[in-house]
Design a protein around this motif. Structure first.
Motif, PDB file in Angstrom:
ATOM      1  N   ASP A 569      -3.400  91.533  16.921  1.00  0.00           N
ATOM      2  CA  ASP A 569      -2.276  91.681  15.991  1.00  0.00           C
ATOM      3  C   ASP A 569      -2.195  90.502  15.040  1.00  0.00           C
ATOM      4  N   ALA A 570      -2.457  89.298  15.580  1.00  0.00           N
ATOM      5  CA  ALA A 570      -2.408  88.116  14.715  1.00  0.00           C
ATOM      6  C   ALA A 570      -3.487  88.180  13.637  1.00  0.00           C
ATOM      7  N   ALA A 571      -4.730  88.598  14.071  1.00  0.00           N
ATOM      8  CA  ALA A 571      -5.802  88.713  13.067  1.00  0.00           C
ATOM      9  C   ALA A 571      -5.491  89.799  12.052  1.00  0.00           C
ATOM     10  N   LEU A 572      -4.908  90.900  12.539  1.00  0.00           N
ATOM     11  CA  LEU A 572      -4.539  91.983  11.626  1.00  0.00           C
ATOM     12  C   LEU A 572      -3.439  91.547  10.672  1.00  0.00           C
ATOM     13  N   GLY A 573      -2.465  90.705  11.173  1.00  0.00           N
ATOM     14  CA  GLY A 573      -1.401  90.205  10.313  1.00  0.00           C
ATOM     15  C   GLY A 573      -1.919  89.261   9.252  1.00  0.00           C
ATOM     16  N   GLU A 574      -2.903  88.434   9.610  1.00  0.00           N
ATOM     17  CA  GLU A 574      -3.484  87.537   8.618  1.00  0.00           C
ATOM     18  C   GLU A 574      -4.155  88.325   7.507  1.00  0.00           C
ATOM     19  N   ASP A 588       9.394  91.065   5.698  1.00  0.00           N
ATOM     20  CA  ASP A 588       8.411  90.548   6.642  1.00  0.00           C
ATOM     21  C   ASP A 588       7.626  91.745   7.181  1.00  0.00           C
ATOM     22  N   ASP A 589       6.392  91.912   6.654  1.00  0.00           N
ATOM     23  CA  ASP A 589       5.597  93.099   7.025  1.00  0.00           C
ATOM     24  C   ASP A 589       5.264  93.118   8.509  1.00  0.00           C
ATOM     25  N   GLU A 590       4.891  91.963   9.069  1.00  0.00           N
ATOM     26  CA  GLU A 590       4.510  91.929  10.471  1.00  0.00           C
ATOM     27  C   GLU A 590       5.693  92.278  11.368  1.00  0.00           C
ATOM     28  N   THR A 591       6.869  91.767  11.030  1.00  0.00           N
ATOM     29  CA  THR A 591       8.063  92.066  11.825  1.00  0.00           C
ATOM     30  C   THR A 591       8.385  93.552  11.770  1.00  0.00           C
ATOM     31  N   LYS A 592       8.274  94.141  10.570  1.00  0.00           N
ATOM     32  CA  LYS A 592       8.553  95.569  10.444  1.00  0.00           C
ATOM     33  C   LYS A 592       7.555  96.396  11.241  1.00  0.00           C
ATOM     34  N   ARG A 637       7.243  91.075  21.940  1.00  0.00           N
ATOM     35  CA  ARG A 637       6.515  90.529  20.794  1.00  0.00           C
ATOM     36  C   ARG A 637       7.402  90.355  19.572  1.00  0.00           C
ATOM     37  N   LEU A 638       8.601  90.963  19.559  1.00  0.00           N
ATOM     38  CA  LEU A 638       9.502  90.834  18.412  1.00  0.00           C
ATOM     39  C   LEU A 638      10.116  89.431  18.360  1.00  0.00           C
ATOM     40  N   PRO A 639      10.295  88.873  17.171  1.00  0.00           N
ATOM     41  CA  PRO A 639      11.011  87.587  17.060  1.00  0.00           C
ATOM     42  C   PRO A 639      12.429  87.735  17.600  1.00  0.00           C
ATOM     43  N   GLN A 640      12.953  86.648  18.188  1.00  0.00           N
ATOM     44  CA  GLN A 640      14.263  86.712  18.829  1.00  0.00           C
ATOM     45  C   GLN A 640      15.365  87.040  17.842  1.00  0.00           C
ATOM     46  N   ASP A 641      15.243  86.524  16.623  1.00  0.00           N
ATOM     47  CA  ASP A 641      16.303  86.764  15.659  1.00  0.00           C
ATOM     48  C   ASP A 641      16.238  88.161  15.060  1.00  0.00           C
ATOM     49  N   GLU A 642      15.091  88.881  15.253  1.00  0.00           N
ATOM     50  CA  GLU A 642      14.946  90.221  14.703  1.00  0.00           C
ATOM     51  C   GLU A 642      15.142  91.304  15.751  1.00  0.00           C
ATOM     52  N   ALA A 643      15.323  90.927  17.036  1.00  0.00           N
ATOM     53  CA  ALA A 643      15.484  91.927  18.092  1.00  0.00           C
ATOM     54  C   ALA A 643      16.750  92.723  17.866  1.00  0.00           C
TER      55      ALA A 643
END
Length: 715
Positions: A569-574, A588-592, A637-643
């Motif tokens: 996922d990290a490589a795909l996000g980069e 934020d595309d990765e968050t979405k 895997r979701l950021p805490q502020d976006e959960a």
């Protein structure tokens, strides 16, 4: 007494020297049994018969040795008892001198009959079984044409046969086979006629005999005296023995051009055929012999013999006292319509009515042909009312369309035109050659038309297949488009559930990853491999829940699966960050993407829970457990502020509670499995023990989980 029949005349005709008295001086003789017989498989019009025997087989007299290969074909029978010594090309009585496939039979001298099945009273049988008897006896026309008799007698429903004509004319010079048969076997001839009367049920039966056969006329009248048939004598003229000509003489009616006697309600049969029908029905004997005339100046003792089919011609000529030094030309048939034989080893066949052994003075070579002087004699003598002169011109010019227009195929090849031609033109030979060429061209055209039809049908089939393939391709494309639209709609719905109040389809499409790099492909393969290993371990644990080794592997595999997926996922996000244009503020595309993935998993979990209901099966419990694990991993895997707010309000997951709940679910699955096994095999002591152990394990797991939950509430 019946009223006399009016005698009609035919157009043309000739009166050649008859030369019939030489061969009627010794009655009907039987030659010695030949040592070897040659039996060609093609002795009739139509397809050759198929052998039923093999080399070395022993056969009896009258046994079928070859069967008919179709409707227009005839069986073949052994004329005597003996051994089959060869099956293959052998001498054949034909103008070409070519060989024909034949069965060679060596006689054993016993002349032993096979078992015969005569009919006691044929009047008790219908027409169909009698026709079958005639067909199985191998009877074909013995007058020279060789048309299968059963086929000729089986008229179409619209062809009501009202007149049966028996041809006793035998108008050609030298030939006396039918004359002799009527003299010495008249009762058998009449019996054969009565069998045909029973089959055809005609209104009248006419027996036509020329007036140059007084002995035959008297014998036939005596035999038919009290029968419903008329023996009619009429003046001698060649070729009154032609089928169409005889019908015209006796009835005054003409067979239409290109037609058959059955088209006007008539059937014509030969004297020899009547004897063969009598033998087949009354005696049960197949056609294995026929009356044959042996005549000519090269013979010291001309006669008529009852020759076995397949007898070598050389044997018959020796019986009649042939003088080899005087033999100039050997003709099968008469001098008008016969043909010269190339070999004395050829056999007698079913259509062999005469063997004419002529000297040089009797049958001299024809003089050289001279130019046509247009005298018109050929037209005057033609019994078919044709124009032989014009036929000759068009035959020389190979103008086949004109030959057809002038009714070339109505020519009966009687030879009257050639006989009277002062220029010695072999007219009949021209006609025969032209007929053969026209038949060959018609066959070639038929094959070409058939090939054209096949080609056109192939093109139509290919067009249909192409159209079908195009329709299938369009259907696949539409199906793919519908599936793609459904996936997009599902992604949009998941995004809406995860918090996007106004989902954008175009944005979802834009956020799809581009083509993967080599590093990303390796990470994707590693993630997939880890997932497969985790699934395999969980499946093994389900089958063997007591394995501590597998239980120890599962946390490690889960961690490896999460690590590989996170790296991918990290490589795909980069790549997305590098490939995509600068995002709008706050996007934020990765968050979405992670939110969409978590939303889709939650939707799948809810769907599985609804499908399971209150009493989930073992498979459904496994699926729900797996989906819960995947949902938890996705939300982790979701950021805490976006959960999601609801998720943030949940209490932290208690690993001990999860493990105890998992143990209880697996124990419950093992109990159900043992219970089903015992239902399939009741009374099995081992299965009863396994069920008790599974019940105890389930109770222990449930108690442990209940105690843990009670302690948590106390805390």
């Amino acid at each position: 007494m019946e009223a006399p029949i009016r005698i009609w005349d035919i157009h043309g005709g000739i009166h050649p020297e008859e030369n019939k008295h030489q061969s009627v001086q010794h009655g009907l003789e039987t030659p010695p049994l030949p040592k070897r017989l040659i039996l060609p498989l093609l002795q009739h019009i139509g397809a050759r018969s198929e052998p039923l025997v093999a080399v070395g087989d022993t056969v009896l007299k009258g046994q079928m040795i070859a069967e008919a290969s179709g409707m227009m074909s005839c069986p073949l029978h052994a004329p005597t008892s003996g051994t089959i010594t060869a099956i293959g090309p052998a001498p054949f009585p034909h103008a070409s001198g070519l060989e024909e496939w034949a069965i060679t039979l060596e006689s054993d001298g016993q002349d032993q009959w096979t078992t015969l099945e005569p009919i006691v009273d044929y009047r008790q049988l219908e027409a169909t079984p009698l026709l079958e008897i005639i067909r199985m006896a191998g009877i074909s026309g013995l007058g020279g044409a060789g048309f299968p008799t059963a086929v000729k007698l089986k008229a179409r429903p619209e062809q009501k046969i009202h007149t049966l004509i028996i041809n006793g004319t035998e108008c050609e010079p030298y030939i006396t086979a039918d004359d002799t048969a009527m003299r010495y076997r008249a009762p058998e001839v009449v019996a054969g006629i009565e069998i045909l009367m029973h089959i055809l049920k005609p209104d009248q039966v006419l027996i036509g005999i020329e007036d140059n056969k007084p002995e035959a006329l008297e014998a036939m009248r005596n035999a038919a005296a009290d029968k419903p048939m008329q023996v009619i004598s009429f003046p001698t003229k060649y070729p009154s023995g032609g089928e169409k000509q005889l019908i015209q003489i006796l009835t005054g009616k003409e067979v239409p051009s290109g037609g058959l006697p059955a088209d006007i309600g008539m059937v014509c049969q030969n004297i020899g055929t009547m004897i063969a029908i009598h033998d087949a029905v009354i005696l049960g004997q197949p056609l294995i012999s026929r009356v044959t005339t042996l005549t000519g100046a090269a013979l010291t003792r001309p006669t008529n013999v009852m020759a076995l089919i397949g007898t070598p011609i050389r044997d018959l000529l020796e019986f009649a006292g042939v003088q080899p030094d005087n033999l100039y030309r050997l003709v099968m048939g008469g001098p008008m319509m016969g043909f010269t034989l190339q070999s004395l080893d050829a056999p007698v066949i079913k259509t062999s009515n005469c063997l004419l052994a002529g000297t040089n003075e009797e049958l001299p070579p024809p003089p050289a042909a001279q130019p046509c002087i247009r005298c018109g004699l050929c037209s005057e003598v033609c019994p078919a009312v044709l124009l032989p002169q014009q036929l000759h011109w068009f035959a020389m010019g190979k103008d086949y369309d004109q030959l057809k227009r002038l009714n070339l195929f109505d020519c009966i090849e009687c030879g009257a035109c050639s006989y009277v031609c002062p220029s010695s033109i072999p007219l009949v030979q021209y006609y025969r050659a032209s007929k053969a060429e026209i038949r060959a061209l018609d066959l070639q055209q038929h094959k070409a038309d058939h090939s054209k039809q096949r080609f056109e049908h192939r093109l139509q089939r290919l067009e249909r297949e192409a159209e079908q393939k195009e329709l299938e391709r369009q259907a696949r494309a539409e199906k793919t488009a519908r599936m793609k639209a459904a996936k997009e709609q599902q992604a949009v719905s998941a995004a809406s559930v995860s918090g996007d109040e106004q989902p954008d389809v175009a944005r979802v499409e834009a956020h799809k990853p581009a083509s993967l790099t080599a590093e990303q492909k390796q990470l994707k393969i590693a993630a997939a491999t880890a997932q497969m290993a985790l699934k395999k371990a969980r499946k093994q644990l389900t089958s063997n829940p007591d394995s501590e080794e597998i239980k120890a592997q599962i946390p490690e595999l889960e961690q490896a699966c999460e690590d590989t997926q996170r790296a991918y996922d990290a490589a795909l996000g980069e790549t997305s960050v590098k490939a995509a244009p600068p995002p709008a503020a706050g996007a934020d595309d990765e968050t979405k993407r992670l939110k969409i993935e978590a939303a889709m998993l939650r939707a799948a979990l809810r769907k599985a829970e609804r499908a399971a209901g209150d009493a989930p099966s073992e498979e459904q419990e496994k699926e729900i457990y797996t989906l819960r694990e995947q949902v938890a991993a996705a939300e982790a895997r979701l950021p805490q502020d976006e959960a999601p707010r609801k998720q943030a309000e949940k209490k932290p997951v208690d690993e001990n509670s999860r493990q105890l709940k998992t143990d209880m679910a697996m124990a419950k699955a093992a109990f159900k499995k043992a219970e089903r096994a015992l239902q399939d095999d009741p009374g099995n002591t081992q299965l009863e023990t396994d069920l008790a152990d599974a019940k105890q394990a389930l109770d222990s797991a449930a108690k442990a989980f209940a105690d843990h939950m009670a302690s948590k509430e106390t805390d």
